[in-house]
Design an enzyme around this catalytic site. Structure first.
Site, PDB file in Angstrom:
ATOM      1  N   CYS A 180     -32.590  14.485  33.584  1.00 23.99           N
ATOM      2  CA  CYS A 180     -32.429  15.846  33.065  1.00 23.99           C
ATOM      3  C   CYS A 180     -33.217  16.015  31.775  1.00 23.99           C
ATOM      4  CB  CYS A 180     -30.952  16.113  32.812  1.00 23.99           C
ATOM      5  SG  CYS A 180     -30.647  17.694  32.040  1.00 23.99           S
ATOM      6  N   TYR A 236       3.155  14.004  37.291  1.00 19.29           N
ATOM      7  CA  TYR A 236       1.916  14.645  36.804  1.00 19.29           C
ATOM      8  C   TYR A 236       1.062  15.013  38.024  1.00 19.29           C
ATOM      9  CZ  TYR A 236       3.562  11.936  32.828  1.00 19.29           C
ATOM     10  OH  TYR A 236       4.349  11.363  31.866  1.00 19.29           O
ATOM     11  N   GLN A 292      -9.921  18.348  40.780  1.00 15.91           N
ATOM     12  CA  GLN A 292     -10.848  17.267  40.427  1.00 15.91           C
ATOM     13  C   GLN A 292     -12.281  17.743  40.631  1.00 15.91           C
ATOM     14  OE1 GLN A 292     -10.164  14.345  39.164  1.00 15.91           O
ATOM     15  NE2 GLN A 292      -7.998  13.981  39.611  1.00 15.91           N
ATOM     16  N   CYS A 318      -6.938   8.043  33.234  1.00 14.65           N
ATOM     17  CA  CYS A 318      -8.274   8.441  32.806  1.00 14.65           C
ATOM     18  C   CYS A 318      -8.570   7.901  31.421  1.00 14.65           C
ATOM     19  CB  CYS A 318      -8.414   9.961  32.836  1.00 14.65           C
ATOM     20  SG  CYS A 318      -7.151  10.803  31.898  1.00 14.65           S
TER      21      CYS A 318
HETATM   22  N1  SAH Z   1      -2.709  14.239  40.011  1.00 14.70           N
HETATM   23  C1  SAH Z   1      -3.390  15.502  39.853  1.00 14.70           C
HETATM   24  C2  SAH Z   1      -3.472  16.006  38.389  1.00 14.70           C
HETATM   25  C3  SAH Z   1      -3.686  14.995  37.324  1.00 14.70           C
HETATM   26  S1  SAH Z   1      -4.084  15.697  35.741  1.00 14.70           S
HETATM   27  C4  SAH Z   1      -4.752  15.448  40.485  1.00 14.70           C
HETATM   28  O1  SAH Z   1      -5.250  14.382  40.815  1.00 14.70           O
HETATM   29  O2  SAH Z   1      -5.359  16.505  40.697  1.00 14.70           O
HETATM   30  C5  SAH Z   1      -2.570  15.523  34.869  1.00 14.70           C
HETATM   31  C6  SAH Z   1      -1.561  16.605  35.141  1.00 14.70           C
HETATM   32  O3  SAH Z   1      -0.413  16.350  34.331  1.00 14.70           O
HETATM   33  C7  SAH Z   1      -2.005  18.015  34.789  1.00 14.70           C
HETATM   34  O4  SAH Z   1      -1.827  18.819  35.929  1.00 14.70           O
HETATM   35  C8  SAH Z   1      -1.055  18.440  33.646  1.00 14.70           C
HETATM   36  O5  SAH Z   1      -0.714  19.794  33.702  1.00 14.70           O
HETATM   37  C9  SAH Z   1       0.156  17.579  33.913  1.00 14.70           C
HETATM   38  N2  SAH Z   1       1.029  17.283  32.776  1.00 14.70           N
HETATM   39  C10 SAH Z   1       0.688  17.144  31.470  1.00 14.70           C
HETATM   40  N3  SAH Z   1       1.767  16.781  30.744  1.00 14.70           N
HETATM   41  C11 SAH Z   1       2.807  16.685  31.599  1.00 14.70           C
HETATM   42  C12 SAH Z   1       4.191  16.327  31.444  1.00 14.70           C
HETATM   43  N4  SAH Z   1       4.691  16.002  30.258  1.00 14.70           N
HETATM   44  N5  SAH Z   1       4.984  16.323  32.538  1.00 14.70           N
HETATM   45  C13 SAH Z   1       4.460  16.634  33.776  1.00 14.70           C
HETATM   46  N6  SAH Z   1       3.170  16.990  33.957  1.00 14.70           N
HETATM   47  C14 SAH Z   1       2.350  17.007  32.899  1.00 14.70           C
END
Ligand code: SAH
Length: 472
Positions: free
Chosen positions: A72, A332, A303, A429
């Site tokens: 890039c 989560y 994602q 992550c």
């Molecule tokens: N597993 C999903 C999202 C992962 S990202 C995927 O692969 O697409 C992490 C997620 O945790 C987000 O959606 C965020 O809103 C949520 N999150 C953040 N803090 C949280 C908490 N204290 N309790 C529950 N969910 C939470």
């Protein structure tokens, strides 16, 4: 150290922000942008603190063997990719070492770390791109990204991370703006109309959503905008770049299935506002990961690298070791992506997520796929899980967690340990907070058995890691 002083450095590591790290003879760490491990450089000190300093590359004395010419042209100015100047092979090795070092140093975890699962073709992988609209030095409209921490927009239409279709779509929007004299938004004054263009593609069938973010609820000539986007002839998505089979894509009557006007009138650097109005087509795009279908709205979290997401979820699924008899918790869970993937092989899956829209999406996605053995609960994992366990003695054979960068709340780890699942699968992550949490799990009788990093973001320093823990 003095400002403007020149020091020679051997770069040995890279920071979480993507800055090369070298040490002076006296042992002081210097962080240098655009340098990579293996480089020997002369650096000019730009900022000096007591125990560390920041420098700029003055001269590369001998280049790292891992150095490559970035694909890039804007790789340096952009900052979205931090290590495009490193061969992809070296990037993967760097990420593997980072995970191994963090687990060992911060968590005392000695479990074997498998080589990172990388991409065959680590370009054009992002299914979502956001471009601020601005003007170049000659006053011509451009779409791109902010340079460093400034307000000036640099042309980013040739970004090699987003899909190739981004360019013709952006050009259609800019041409429409020129034609009808629609002004771009100015961050400093808050005047003007068009702030950003977000393009999202469901790779499974190549469906594309275009979201134009404006400083108003209506646009002059918005029908013409929709019209010109609809007429756009996008080539069939090529399978090797996007994962779309070309036969499938070429049968599509059109690629763009959704054109949305998003209103954001706030003086903020948050890209999207809360309000969406469909100018044409659907208010979502569809994508599949494996055999599970998802509907993604403009505001949904999804994602960004679907090819690698599939590998990530498959790893999580295989670590979960499901036979069809298990009760699984997915903490989560976002819009239920992992939950629905697991539900295909489990007796029951319970997802927990704190964002209401995401929970609503998760429920819709379950319905869309006819999955009846998944339920979703709204709330904080650190509150919902302890409550459910105390009041209803809920059980789990397997628990999957995928927390944000800050990792798990100790209350979650404590409750998981009391529930005594056979296996815990941790999708992370951030390998630093992962290491901290694995140490707590180890104290409660859960040992890490497998560690599999997956490269979701080629050319950035980020790496995703899946860990299998078992009770001993
Ligand atoms: N597993 C999903 C999202 C992962 S990202 C995927 O692969 O697409 C992490 C997620 O945790 C987000 O959606 C965020 O809103 C949520 N999150 C953040 N803090 C949280 C908490 N204290 N309790 C529950 N969910 C939470």
């Amino acid at each position: 150290m003095e400002k403007n002083q020149i020091v020679q450095l051997q770069i040995t590591d890279i920071s979480d922000e993507g800055l090369g790290i070298g040490r002076t003879k006296e042992g002081m760490a210097v962080f240098v942008k655009d340098s990579i491990p293996g480089d020997r450089i002369a650096a000019r000190i730009v900022k000096s603190r007591k125990t560390y300093a920041f420098g700029r590359v003055e001269q590369i004395i001998s280049a790292s063997p891992a150095r490559v010419c970035p694909k890039c042209p804007a790789a340096r100015a952009c900052g979205g990719c931090q290590i495009q100047e490193m061969s992809y092979e070296a990037q993967l090795k760097l990420k593997e070492n980072k995970v191994r070092n963090n687990l060992l140093r911060l968590g005392g975890i000695t479990c074997n770390v498998d080589p990172v699962i990388g991409m065959d073709k680590p370009f054009f992988y992002r299914n979502k791109s956001e471009y601020p609209i601005g003007r170049d030095k000659k006053g011509k409209l451009i779409a791109g990204f902010y340079a460093g921490r400034t307000h000036s927009v640099i042309d980013g239409r040739d970004c090699v991370i987003g899909i190739r279709e981004n360019r013709p779509i952006l050009e259609a929007v800019l041409a429409w703006m020129e034609r009808y004299h629609i002004a771009e938004y100015d961050e400093k004054t808050g005047r003007g109309l068009i702030r950003n263009v977000m393009i999202r593609c469901g790779f499974a069938a190549g469906q594309i959503m275009v979201v134009v973010v404006a400083n108003a609820g209506r646009l002059p000539h918005e029908n013409e905008l929709a019209e010109s986007l609809r007429k756009l002839k996008l080539s069939a998505a090529s399978g090797d770049k996007t994962g779309v089979k070309s036969e499938e894509a070429s049968q599509l009557p059109r690629r763009i299935v959704s054109i949305v006007l998003n209103t954001n009138t706030d003086k903020t650097n948050v890209i999207l506002g809360r309000k969406n109005r469909v100018l044409w087509g659907n208010d979502y795009v569809e994508d599949c990961i494996g055999s599970v279908k998802y509907r993604i709205s403009p505001l949904s979290f999804y994602q960004v690298n679907p090819l690698q997401t599939k590998k990530l979820y498959e790893t999580a699924l295989s670590f979960a070791g499901l036979t069809g008899q298990e009760t699984v918790w997915d903490l989560y869970c976002g819009i239920g992506t992992i939950s629905l993937f697991l539900a295909q092989k489990a007796k029951m899956v319970c997802g927990v997520e704190v964002v209401p829209d995401a929970v609503a999406n998760a429920k819709e996605n379950a319905k869309l796929n006819g999955i009846e053995n998944a339920r979703f609960m709204l709330g904080k994992a650190e509150e919902v899980l302890p409550e459910e366990y105390k009041e209803h003695q809920v059980k789990a054979d397997v628990i999957v967690v995928d927390p944000p960068r800050k990792g798990l709340d100790p209350a979650v780890i404590g409750t998981i340990a009391s529930m005594e699942p056979e296996r815990v699968v941790y999708v992370s992550c951030n390998s630093a907070t992962l290491a901290r949490d694995l140490k707590l799990f180890a104290e409660k009788g859960y040992a890490a058995r497998k560690v599999q990093p997956v490269d979701m973001f080629p050319h950035s320093v980020h790496v995703e890691t899946v860990v299998l823990m078992e009770r001993h």
